[in-house]
Design a protein around this motif. Sequence first.
Motif, PDB file in Angstrom:
ATOM      1  N   VAL A 182       4.759  -1.507   3.946  1.00  0.00           N
ATOM      2  CA  VAL A 182       5.474  -0.816   4.065  1.00  0.00           C
ATOM      3  C   VAL A 182       5.168   0.792   3.535  1.00  0.00           C
ATOM      4  N   GLY A 183       4.969   1.522   4.533  1.00  0.00           N
ATOM      5  CA  GLY A 183       5.147   3.794   4.023  1.00  0.00           C
ATOM      6  C   GLY A 183       3.791   3.987   4.634  1.00  0.00           C
ATOM      7  N   LEU A 184       2.997   3.133   5.429  1.00  0.00           N
ATOM      8  CA  LEU A 184       2.427   3.372   6.565  1.00  0.00           C
ATOM      9  C   LEU A 184       2.991   4.921   7.078  1.00  0.00           C
ATOM     10  N   ARG A 185       1.749   5.700   6.965  1.00  0.00           N
ATOM     11  CA  ARG A 185       1.765   6.814   7.379  1.00  0.00           C
ATOM     12  C   ARG A 185       0.642   7.567   7.694  1.00  0.00           C
ATOM     13  N   GLY A 186       0.059   8.907   7.656  1.00  0.00           N
ATOM     14  CA  GLY A 186      -0.739   9.892   8.199  1.00  0.00           C
ATOM     15  C   GLY A 186      -1.596   9.435   9.115  1.00  0.00           C
ATOM     16  N   SER A 187      -2.319  11.185   9.575  1.00  0.00           N
ATOM     17  CA  SER A 187      -3.621  10.693  10.752  1.00  0.00           C
ATOM     18  C   SER A 187      -4.101   9.638  10.504  1.00  0.00           C
ATOM     19  N   VAL A 188      -5.408   9.467  11.875  1.00  0.00           N
ATOM     20  CA  VAL A 188      -6.433   7.811  11.235  1.00  0.00           C
ATOM     21  C   VAL A 188      -6.749   8.565  12.776  1.00  0.00           C
ATOM     22  N   GLU A 189      -7.982   7.167  12.401  1.00  0.00           N
ATOM     23  CA  GLU A 189      -9.245   8.118  13.183  1.00  0.00           C
ATOM     24  C   GLU A 189      -8.656   6.847  14.897  1.00  0.00           C
TER      25      GLU A 189
END
Length: 330
Positions: free
Chosen positions: A183-190
């Motif tokens: 729960v809460g996954l976010r932000g830029s990724v590869e």
Amino acid sequence: MRYTPESPEETPRFSGIGTFMRLPHTHDASAADVVIVGVPFDTGSTYRVGARFAPRAVRQMSALLRPFHPFWKFFVFENCRAADLGDVPVVPGYIDESYNRIQSALRPIFDSGAVPLMVGGDHSVTLPELRAAVATHGPLALVHFDSHPDTWKHYFGMPHFHGSPFARAVEEGLVDTSRSIQVGLRGSVEELYDIEGPKELGFSTITGDQLHEMGIGEAVRRIRSRVGHSKVFLSFDIDFVDPAYAPGTGTPEVGGFTSYETLKLLRALWDLNVVAYDLVEILPQYDPADITALLGANILYEFLSSVSRRISTSKLRLDGGTSAPGASPG
Ligand SMILES: [Mn+2]
């Protein structure tokens, strides 16, 4: 010995040895229903380090906590004995050896029947915590609050770091992904895999965007229906919380959740059958005015209060099971 905090009417709260909430320090987990355990290891970090200092920082701010719970309106130590076991042994710089020592130190705690509140440490420590928990309880449902899924396969070709504990946990059969949720996954990724990977492993996920859209109530419903009556490992990475509320962390991600939303979420999950809680990724040296350590202490307080309330309402049976999940705060 009374397994409750020292009275501030007898010694002021800024005095004494800095245990969690000024609870007694003991090495005997079987004397208590809930135990605080520090896991001061941060060699699994890939960017900022310093979570090794979190157990002390959280203990220090925990002196502000008081024994009467403002939401549930009960004395959290009335039917619940609690103690601070200090820190488990680690070897700075040596992750495999630290894993062995952390797991060995935690085994008798799980066998004692006490519910540990483990305060790390970076998120790599959750793997040996899970290994120890599963040795006692069998495979567990995972309820995981975090900006990141921590299911990366490798880093520099290496298996263990703070981005991979749940990849390894699935490989080792420690986690029942069909009962687990992140729960809460976010932000830029590869790459896209970093978002889709958890689902490929069988996890259910609620992204940060989805949680903002659906609200806390619906998220609670989904979490409860996902885990049901399973025994749960609840792992809380402080970067679930927005860096405005929790700046002292290793890999902050904007667009997160408030400290109040966090309390509301955790209170609503009080009666899940949680056999182990952990709180990770607090970095005191990036934490102006101890904001993050204060929130961390309050998160541990909600964990402790949840166990205490399960005992008080007889939802926690001697075999460690709970009755049906019931009331949750509105
Ligand atoms: Mn994490």
